[in-house]
Scaffold this active site. Structure first.
Site: not given
Lengths: 892, 892
Positions: B109, B111
């Site tokens: 989840g 970046m």
């Protein structure tokens, strides 16, 4: 016990005493009161008490008396001789004594009385000469042999009765009164011979041997099997021991100026402030008990009331009666309570033999307490303490007329008090139908379930063959104020043929039966009843109680009818409103089942939308009745399968009635079935998995509040209660959802709902984690039914099978579902109170389990510092009284 | 965060670093390890880490960066420019950077990477000139636009893929390699135009804007929905935040002297001490992942093993490989554990991009730990700490061959580890019959009950459609060491037609299925398996664990076979021998039922006399195997109705088989039925109401002891355990009876039985009253299954319906029946330990619930000071290892 410095024998009589009323632990109740009466200057035959500590030492020392006891007894005996002017064993002026046991508490299994001790051939002859009544002397002698042989020597009572019967038959005597002095002398010889034969040695003729024999028999009886069993059952410590009372004999049977009697200073049945008693002229106490002669009334008023032909003592012996009356007045003033008194008149001289606080009925207790407070004899707080809250229950329900004849069919548990009468019916729906036709019914079931609620409410009373004091039937019946007998094991219900069998009795549907919820009896036919009177005395005592208590009293009320009753019985709010009971109504159960069968959230929401207006209407009605009083509303608690039919037949009926698929019903019921429903998918667990259910309920509450406020201007105070919380997180999640519903309703209604959110503490984990949980709770309500179940690992529906064994073995002192277990469950409550308050000072604390109506449990709640107790509406007065007593007890 | 004095950016590279490995909380795992490698002087591309505290401040401050951050980043960037000799945004010598997130724990989840940041039209031209490779420069540029648009700007990935595909189609290109520098430049223009269209503004060309965009994207992703869900599930606090790593780019795709690769310093699958890795020449990291080109082996040995045609790095780049090997050695020595490494070679120069402790299989973990201890790299105690006890389980059971193909039929809970294969059978009796014919079967049931024990034992494995990790099937299967998948909800069993359906699959009786108890999978047909090896390394590690632990480890064993397994797996005694399992044997169940149906005590005694010799023989066999080791034998626990047939069909069978009346069987079963059997008439409650049952069992134990002692000379040590005690009185009563039986057997056998009497602590009340109870108990064994059920008010048989919801909502961190609830149940245990020991110093304390085999729960037991844990025989090694780890953890 070192024993050397300890005083072991306490003398009394002649206007003085070494003991006093406060020394019950050392002298026993009887000895302490004899000493007290002597101190008061009342005419008490002189005597002495051997202390309970001697009994303890006797057993500690392998059944040997402590050294020096003989000397102390001799010294005390000498004092008695001095006071009476007689000498023990002296034929010229024989002193006779009685020997009686007397512990702190009266106790079956203990040695009874031995009278006339000190008699032998020589002293009997002396007594005959001195009294100038040889028949009296030899009658006394034979009574002594008989009594001593039985009680002290352990010989069979029948032995002597046979001899006497034979003697009378041979001479064609019908009554004892026909025997002359010579006859009794002959009987004495026969008795002595028989005793010697049985004993293998002569009957003891030495008065001192007789005395020590009787003292020893008292001490021995402390360890008799019956006494031990009784002590275990009543939790009396073995170390208490018993005292022995030795007292100079006085004789009520020395002719027409002698008499013996018993009396209460007030009427123990009604409480009326009038002497109540009986007496017999020329008789010994045992003659009154034996019932051979009919006793006469003490007062003229009583004689008139009873319609006695024989004269009253007031009329027959006016001087003695006047003296007695002044003693009564003196004793009542002194003890500040109604007294139960024994007396003897020996040749015109009054002697007091015993006084103690008199037992009384509930009605009498109430009247005496209120009267005495009015008379200024006791304070109002004392009056409150005088009423046994358990007894109060008798005053709140119709009761069976004690004098009416009864035919017992079966016995069960006294599950819900009161008496009721009606036709036996075996089906709840049928009960409802019959009641609609104006008939009165008693619902008889093997056991009941939530679907029987309608029928239970319609019925006058309920009988179940299975289930304990906290079975479904018992709890619901108490809540509704319906009399109930539960667990009547002899009853075999035959639903098919609509009848039940119990022993030789067969009761068919329509046969009238009466039940007595106070005794657990099921009776044939209609038995006469007495209606309760909640009049002036009751109201006055309750107002004193209300002034004295610290805790609030609320009621558990699920319906507007319950709420109305609760208010009438003085409840200050609702402590538990179980919303699920609202779901069982015929009009709603279909929508509830539709909700349960729904495949998804949308389906459930649609079904719940049908329930919302009905539930809202319920709350409106309750809020209207309760006005500003707080109402704790518990959101849905039972597992969903309770709302589905289980038996195949029922499924078909429901399918036909609702248009739901029978197959789907069966499949869903099977899917929802649980191994242990009590520990299953219920309470807040439903709220977590099906958010829409609690959301609907919260909405119904808030909308009802808004409607009632708009209508009446009063602000109903709703306390929303989440059941079965085990973790703080559960409450946190659900509180957020409820707050969101409140916001939504507020936006639409244009006014803020007034509510708080709290939780039941009914799981051990919730009690332990009370500190976390309190962060999200405005209040805790202890659900002690479930808390007891989980703390003990004991299902109240199943405990019935071994509860009796557990009580019998002394494992349970009391049924823990009736009286709160202070050691286990109580510790969890104390922990939760402490931790909850530490986390949130303003936390409101109450109890809503069945224990909320139990006096001993209410006492615990006061000790634990709870803010209120909640119980079934009909028990609210008991709770008010108990809470007052608990507060007074703790105010020192 | 005041933030003024706080350092927010940590630089690394060029042989130094401001951070270090110990600063994972501040710099994240990746940043801390990059700093550490730089400090070690390894070739790390220079860069800097923005701390996790900046992330926290970012959210605390409404998504604004703390003041001064820009300046710190600029200063750090300047250092990178200095170290590389390049400048950010300078076309003459452009510095390109990568931007990556990096928290304390790696987290989906978040970046992902942005590479080549800093490119625009000018710097791309500069890069082309500088590298003398325009194709490389424009390929890098288009990759950057694609990646940045996707990850930072949130544009759809497909947009760019479509453009590229169209471009290639129009020119008849098949592979990316066919595109020239000009082609890529044209694609770049198309990409920029498309991005501008989507964004409504030009694609950012300012490198600093690009950099801050990427930094912001990392911080934003911390609050992405996926990240939040993951954090909730794994209990990662929001306050941890993430760091951002900015690092100078190095390129593995700058021609044939460039490369990129990943490696483990030891084989993560087998643990062999040999490098294990792959690399690609002229490639970027993403090419390895994309799988377009097949990577080559790192070493010659690996290449030979794999049969790769392409040369290994060892052969192709011997000098770089040698340098890499020395880095591997250095990192393993430094971190003292096997490392997972990423590297890049840019034009013949090695760069290290990442190092971290490598994940490994159970077998590898074992070998690596033992090898490293042998090498002197770690101590034996460290080796013990290195093995995850949960993983150890994989080594103790056959496992499915990871490489074998699987056809999944259904998924359930991994209830009992190991793999098994056989014909599906739907009836326990049929399973037994088939196994007697030499067939292998998997028993498939909706759920199991005690009467299925025989079939469960005969089967290779068990599947149930219902029930949780501690359902009957799961508990019994673990105890027997049978693989089991429980609660496979998709399975619809059709007993009548002997088949089950699951989705599109229909499995009929006789069809072969395979189950994987470690993953909860049910598979079609036979899947290849790997047998466990409990050889040298395993034995060595276990011996180190045994030396390190304080607590004893026992096993729960009900049969001689269990006892034998327990001994083989290193159990030092039996902690729980459940005698009721002995009652279900075909030969005995008839006598058991006769006992239950008996009308009175005499009838029960007669039936029990038939069971006595059989039960005695069981104990003899167990005592013979266990020799002097202690055996805790629990007297009868389940409610009697568990021994009766319930379904009508079964009743008829039983009636026919035993000659008992079907009517009587049905009536008794109905009479004994309970609403909540878990809280019913069971455990010591049976012992209280039917004294003859426990007396028979005690006699069987004492007589078996005497027989084995006479036979072998060894003294079996029996610990007699009373279940479900809630009050001291229960134990007191039962102990008296057991002592009486012992005396009687001693008189007849001529020798004293050696035994102690203790109790399960499995009810909250027992834990609270441990002080009283300890007066009559030689030992306590915490029955944490039932203690968890009662503390939570949660039936483990019924919890399955909402357990997933509770785990999902974060109400339960872990299933409390698997991992002990330290806060609630744990407090009760701590209280009981404290109160029990205070009352009796010598009190022996253990645990025998399912938690006794769970590592985290065992850690709690060490903390609570228990003397031993007891678990199923197959888990004994896990318990030995966990107990050792718990002891080492606490030895500091």
């Amino acid at each position: 016990m070192s024993g050397e410095a300890t005083k072991r024998v306490y003398a009394f009589g002649d206007g003085t005493a070494e003991g006093e009323a406060g020394m019950k632990a050392l002298l026993g109740g009887k000895g302490a009161n004899l000493a007290e009466m002597a101190r008061l200057g009342l005419p008490v035959p002189p005597g002495f008490t051997i202390t309970t500590e001697v009994c303890t030492a006797f057993y500690a020392n392998d059944r040997a008396y402590p050294e020096g006891l003989t000397e102390e007894v001799e010294a005390a005996l000498a004092k008695v001789e001095e006071a009476t002017g007689k000498r023990f064993g002296d034929p010229a002026s024989p002193l006779l004594v009685s020997v009686r046991s007397g512990g702190r508490a009266s106790m079956p299994g203990m040695m009874d009385t031995v009278l006339n001790l000190g008699l032998n051939d020589e002293t009997a002859a002396g007594l005959a000469a001195l009294s100038e009544d040889p028949r009296f002397a030899y009658d006394s002698y034979r009574r002594f042999i008989q009594m001593y042989s039985d009680v002290v020597l352990g010989l069979d009572h029948a032995l002597f009765e046979d001899i006497l019967e034979t003697y009378k038959e041979e001479r064609d005597f019908a009554l004892d009164t026909e025997l002359s002095a010579d006859d009794w002398r002959a009987v004495v010889e026969l008795f002595k011979a028989a005793a010697a034969r049985e004993l293998g040695r002569p009957f003891p003729s030495d008065p001192r041997e007789q005395l020590w024999g009787a003292i020893g028999a008292v001490f021995d009886s402390w360890m008799s099997e019956r006494a031990i069993v009784y002590r275990n059952l009543h939790d009396i410590p073995e170390s208490w021991g018993t005292a022995v009372n030795v007292q100079a004999m006085v004789f009520g049977n020395m002719g027409e100026t002698s008499a013996t009697g018993v009396a209460f200073t007030r009427d123990p049945s009604t409480g009326e402030n009038a002497y109540y008693g009986e007496f017999l002229i020329n008789a010994q106490g045992e003659d009154v008990v034996a019932g051979i002669r009919t006793p006469q009334s003490l007062t003229e008023a009583m004689r008139e009331k009873m319609g006695d032909p024989a004269p009253s003592m007031e009329a027959a012996m006016p001087a003695i009666f006047a003296e007695l009356a002044s003693v009564f007045a003196r004793l009542e003033r002194h003890y500040r309570d109604m007294q139960d008194i024994e007396f003897t008149v020996e040749r015109g001289k009054l002697w007091m033999l015993q006084t103690r606080t008199g037992k009384r009925t509930a009605a009498a207790a109430l009247k005496i307490a209120v009267d005495m407070a009015a008379e200024g004899l006791i304070s109002e707080r004392e009056a409150v303490m005088r009423m046994d809250p358990g007894q109060l229950d008798q005053l709140l329900h119709p009761t069976l007329d004690e004098s009416a004849p009864r035919t017992l069919v079966a016995s069960g548990l006294p599950a819900s008090p009161g008496a009721a009468c009606g036709e036996a019916v075996f089906d709840a729906a049928e009960a409802e139908a019959l009641v609609k036709q104006g008939r009165k019914v008693i619902l008889v079931r093997i056991e009941t379930s939530p679907k029987d609620i309608g029928g239970m409410h319609a019925a006058e009373g309920i009988v179940t063959a299975r289930g304990g004091m906290t079975s479904h039937a018992a709890v619901v019946a108490r809540g509704m104020g319906r009399p109930c007998v539960s667990g009547a094991g002899e009853i075999r219900v035959d639903y098919e043929n609509k009848l039940f069998r119990a022993g030789k009795h067969v009761v068919k549907q329509g046969d009238v039966i009466t039940i007595d919820g106070a005794s657990g009896q099921v009776l044939l036919g209609e038995v006469a009843m007495i209606k309760p009177k909640l009049g002036g005395d009751f109201a006055r005592l309750m107002s004193w109680a209300d002034a004295a208590r610290r805790m609030k009293v609320r009621a558990n009320a699920d319906t507007p009818a319950d709420a109305q009753t609760a208010k009438e019985f003085g409840a200050e709010g609702i402590g538990l409103c179980r919303t699920e009971h609202m779901f069982f109504d015929d009009a709603r159960i279909a929508a509830v089942r539709e909700m349960i069968l729904a495949e998804d959230r949308d389906g459930r929401v649609a079904a719940l939308a049908k329930i919302l207006p009905m539930q809202r209407a319920d709350f409106e009605a309750i809020f209207r009745i309760m006005e500003h009083r707080p109402c704790t509303i518990r959101l849905l608690d039972p597992p969903l399968h309770e709302f589905l039919p289980h038996a195949e037949e029922d499924v078909m009926d429901v399918a036909a009635a609702t248009g739901l698929s029978a197959e789907a019903l069966m499949a869903r019921a099977a899917e929802l079935a649980e191994a242990n429903p009590m520990l299953g998918h219920r309470g807040c667990r439903l709220g977590i998995t099906f958010p829409e259910i609690y959301e609907m309920q919260a909405r119904a509450i808030f909308e009802a509040q808004a409607a009632v406020r708009a209508e009446t201007g009063a602000q109903p105070a709703a306390e929303i209660m989440i059941p079965l919380v085990a973790t703080a997180k559960e409450l946190e999640i659900l509180k957020v959802r409820i707050d969101a519903v409140a916001k939504d309703v507020a936006a639409k209604a244009g006014a803020q709902p007034a509510y708080s959110v709290g939780t039941m503490i009914e799981l051990p984990r919730a009690a332990l984690r009370a500190g976390d949980i309190a962060r999200f709770a405005d209040f805790f309500s202890f659900g002690t039914n479930d808390l007891t179940q989980t703390t003990y690992g004991l299902s109240r529906d199943d405990a019935g099978k071994f509860l009796a064994d557990y009580l019998g073995a002394g494992i349970f002192e009391k049924d823990p579902f009736v009286s709160l277990d202070r050691d286990g469950v109580g510790e969890l409550i104390r922990l939760a109170v402490e931790r909850g308050r530490a986390a949130r000072e303003s936390l409101k604390l109450g109890i809503c389990g069945e224990h909320g109506g139990d006096p001993s449990s209410i006492d615990f709640c006061e000790e634990a510092g709870l803010d209120y107790v909640s119980c079934s509406p009909y028990r609210a007065p008991i709770a008010r009284l108990s809470a007052a007593q608990a507060a007074i007890r703790r105010s020192g």
